[in-house]
Design an enzyme around this catalytic site. Sequence first.
Site, PDB file in Angstrom:
ATOM      1  N   CYS A   1      -6.813   8.780 -61.288  1.00  0.00           N
ATOM      2  CA  CYS A   1      -5.579   9.559 -60.013  1.00  0.00           C
ATOM      3  C   CYS A   1      -4.604  10.355 -60.655  1.00  0.00           C
ATOM      4  CB  CYS A   1      -4.419   8.822 -58.808  1.00  0.00           C
ATOM      5  SG  CYS A   1      -6.155   8.023 -58.038  1.00  0.00           S
TER       6      CYS A   1
ATOM      7  N   HIS B   1       1.331  12.223 -56.219  1.00  0.00           N
ATOM      8  CA  HIS B   1      -0.140  11.857 -56.191  1.00  0.00           C
ATOM      9  C   HIS B   1      -0.003  11.515 -54.626  1.00  0.00           C
ATOM     10  CE1 HIS B   1      -4.328  10.335 -55.690  1.00  0.00           C
ATOM     11  NE2 HIS B   1      -3.404   8.478 -56.114  1.00  0.00           N
TER      12      HIS B   1
ATOM     13  N   ASN C   1      -6.665   9.677 -50.226  1.00  0.00           N
ATOM     14  CA  ASN C   1      -6.414   9.910 -51.782  1.00  0.00           C
ATOM     15  C   ASN C   1      -7.065  10.367 -51.993  1.00  0.00           C
ATOM     16  OD1 ASN C   1      -6.267   9.495 -53.958  1.00  0.00           O
ATOM     17  ND2 ASN C   1      -5.285   6.825 -53.684  1.00  0.00           N
TER      18      ASN C   1
HETATM   19  N1  ACO Z   1      -7.954  -1.939 -41.727  1.00  0.00           N
HETATM   20  C1  ACO Z   1      -7.587  -3.412 -40.971  1.00  0.00           C
HETATM   21  N2  ACO Z   1      -6.884  -4.544 -41.673  1.00  0.00           N
HETATM   22  C2  ACO Z   1      -7.124  -4.487 -42.216  1.00  0.00           C
HETATM   23  C3  ACO Z   1      -7.522  -3.200 -43.392  1.00  0.00           C
HETATM   24  C4  ACO Z   1      -7.716  -2.113 -42.527  1.00  0.00           C
HETATM   25  N3  ACO Z   1      -9.004  -1.329 -42.776  1.00  0.00           N
HETATM   26  N4  ACO Z   1      -8.023  -3.289 -44.830  1.00  0.00           N
HETATM   27  C5  ACO Z   1      -7.165  -4.574 -44.990  1.00  0.00           C
HETATM   28  N5  ACO Z   1      -6.968  -5.579 -43.612  1.00  0.00           N
HETATM   29  C6  ACO Z   1      -6.308  -6.584 -43.765  1.00  0.00           C
HETATM   30  C7  ACO Z   1      -6.469  -7.992 -44.807  1.00  0.00           C
HETATM   31  O1  ACO Z   1      -8.146  -8.202 -44.810  1.00  0.00           O
HETATM   32  C8  ACO Z   1      -5.130  -8.325 -44.863  1.00  0.00           C
HETATM   33  O2  ACO Z   1      -5.415  -9.343 -43.580  1.00  0.00           O
HETATM   34  P1  ACO Z   1      -5.335 -10.856 -44.164  1.00  0.00           P
HETATM   35  O3  ACO Z   1      -3.768 -10.942 -43.732  1.00  0.00           O
HETATM   36  O4  ACO Z   1      -5.910 -11.774 -42.770  1.00  0.00           O
HETATM   37  O5  ACO Z   1      -5.792 -11.410 -45.165  1.00  0.00           O
HETATM   38  C9  ACO Z   1      -4.360  -7.637 -43.935  1.00  0.00           C
HETATM   39  O6  ACO Z   1      -5.066  -6.476 -43.925  1.00  0.00           O
HETATM   40  C10 ACO Z   1      -3.155  -7.065 -45.083  1.00  0.00           C
HETATM   41  O7  ACO Z   1      -3.665  -6.610 -45.957  1.00  0.00           O
HETATM   42  P2  ACO Z   1      -3.053  -6.484 -47.653  1.00  0.00           P
HETATM   43  O8  ACO Z   1      -4.133  -5.159 -48.692  1.00  0.00           O
HETATM   44  O9  ACO Z   1      -2.254  -7.486 -47.744  1.00  0.00           O
HETATM   45  O10 ACO Z   1      -2.308  -4.684 -46.690  1.00  0.00           O
HETATM   46  P3  ACO Z   1      -1.728  -3.764 -47.452  1.00  0.00           P
HETATM   47  O11 ACO Z   1      -0.208  -3.285 -47.463  1.00  0.00           O
HETATM   48  O12 ACO Z   1      -1.227  -4.231 -49.212  1.00  0.00           O
HETATM   49  O13 ACO Z   1      -1.898  -2.431 -47.162  1.00  0.00           O
HETATM   50  C11 ACO Z   1      -3.206  -0.946 -48.948  1.00  0.00           C
HETATM   51  C12 ACO Z   1      -2.673  -2.294 -47.923  1.00  0.00           C
HETATM   52  C13 ACO Z   1      -2.782   0.227 -47.619  1.00  0.00           C
HETATM   53  C14 ACO Z   1      -4.387  -0.960 -49.871  1.00  0.00           C
HETATM   54  C15 ACO Z   1      -2.126  -1.064 -49.701  1.00  0.00           C
HETATM   55  O14 ACO Z   1      -2.236  -2.219 -50.965  1.00  0.00           O
HETATM   56  C16 ACO Z   1      -2.252   0.685 -51.007  1.00  0.00           C
HETATM   57  O15 ACO Z   1      -1.892   1.063 -50.592  1.00  0.00           O
HETATM   58  N6  ACO Z   1      -2.011  -0.041 -52.044  1.00  0.00           N
HETATM   59  C17 ACO Z   1      -2.317   1.152 -53.371  1.00  0.00           C
HETATM   60  C18 ACO Z   1      -3.255   1.586 -52.930  1.00  0.00           C
HETATM   61  C19 ACO Z   1      -3.299   2.925 -54.346  1.00  0.00           C
HETATM   62  O16 ACO Z   1      -2.186   3.225 -54.346  1.00  0.00           O
HETATM   63  N7  ACO Z   1      -3.924   3.141 -55.544  1.00  0.00           N
HETATM   64  C20 ACO Z   1      -3.997   4.011 -56.656  1.00  0.00           C
HETATM   65  C21 ACO Z   1      -4.501   4.860 -56.856  1.00  0.00           C
HETATM   66  S1  ACO Z   1      -5.477   5.186 -56.182  1.00  0.00           S
HETATM   67  C22 ACO Z   1      -6.892   5.275 -57.481  1.00  0.00           C
HETATM   68  O17 ACO Z   1      -6.209   5.467 -58.814  1.00  0.00           O
HETATM   69  C23 ACO Z   1      -8.744   5.642 -57.683  1.00  0.00           C
END
Ligand code: ACO
Length: 322
Positions: free
Chosen positions: A113, A249, A279
Amino acid sequence: MKFSRIASTGGYLPEKILTNADLERMVDTTDAWIRERTGIEKRHVALDGQTTVDLAEQAARQALADGGFSPGDIDLIVFATTTPDRVFPSCACLLQQRLDIHGCAAFDIQAVCTGFVYALSVADKFIRTGAARRALVIGAETLSRIVDWSDRSTCVLFGDGAGAVVLEASDEAGILSSHLHADGQYESLLTVPAGVSDHPERLRAGDAFIEMKGNEVFKMAVNTLGRIVDETLDASGLDKSAIDWLVPHQANTRIIAATARKLDLPMERVVVTVDRHGNTSAASIPLALDVAVRDGRIRRGDMLLMEAFGGGFTWGSVLVRF
Ligand code: ACO
């Protein structure tokens, strides 16, 4: 001419759109969850057979036309991507051939990214040293090809697209500073754990997809981007009030908002496209820049801060007088 400046921009998104409602039919998710946790409403996805270079060609031709350049004016191509068309030749060479440019240096950069920030910084250094006068700098991805469409924790996040700029030698500073970092100790938090040389059997079996510990990546991204803001302002001796636009980004609106708060910037001064693009990794910053230039928000003379964080981990920033 001691500096480089962004002379023109271009962008391209594939026609096919995947909405949150579409994803609700594919995995156990909801539109409300995706919007609340990520800010994403829809993303563009390449058609079967449509490649990263196909998208890049459209963005590049728009950037060239926008600046009144012909392909022969370009003497460097730097192409940031995580999803290259082939093992080789590089996307930069494939694009060079499409544009009928011959002989100039052309190479790919892989910083996930942060790829476009790396590419812009490298092209700036070529121009500052006199090794190039006019560079085509691309960020383009077909991330849909490395997304596991049955994994709800990642498939809702990503999209395909391409952005481009023409960077040219200038007497006045356009790129004011750039700051690049990486720390490979975090490789396992965000990875496609297979490739040509490592677990090639997974690649051959079509089982090589993005794996991410989202929560840990999220925390690292917020903290690291906060530090890069400080580093960038300190290096330039600028106060945060000098920044007109944050062009971040586009991974997640909550990460973007945290960086804006660090800069005391209202969200009206932040270019946000993640809601419509998802993204798009290396493509996200040049696409966001192109959108805001084309709709008239970003104008000549504005001070822009571009920043990114991604797999590797890699992170970086570029301070730009547009
Ligand atoms: N729909 C519904 N529920 C979901 C989904 C979905 N699509 N995805 C995950 N959940 C659930 C999980 O299973 C979890 O359930 P549980 O509590 O029963 O276990 C719950 O939602 C919370 O999951 P988290 O992963 O803790 O959710 P979070 O609030 O952290 O959001 C997210 C997830 C959006 C992926 C976030 O962590 C994020 O944006 N992370 C950074 C991503 C990023 O910036 N990546 C860097 C660049 S990418 C690259 O370099 C290629």
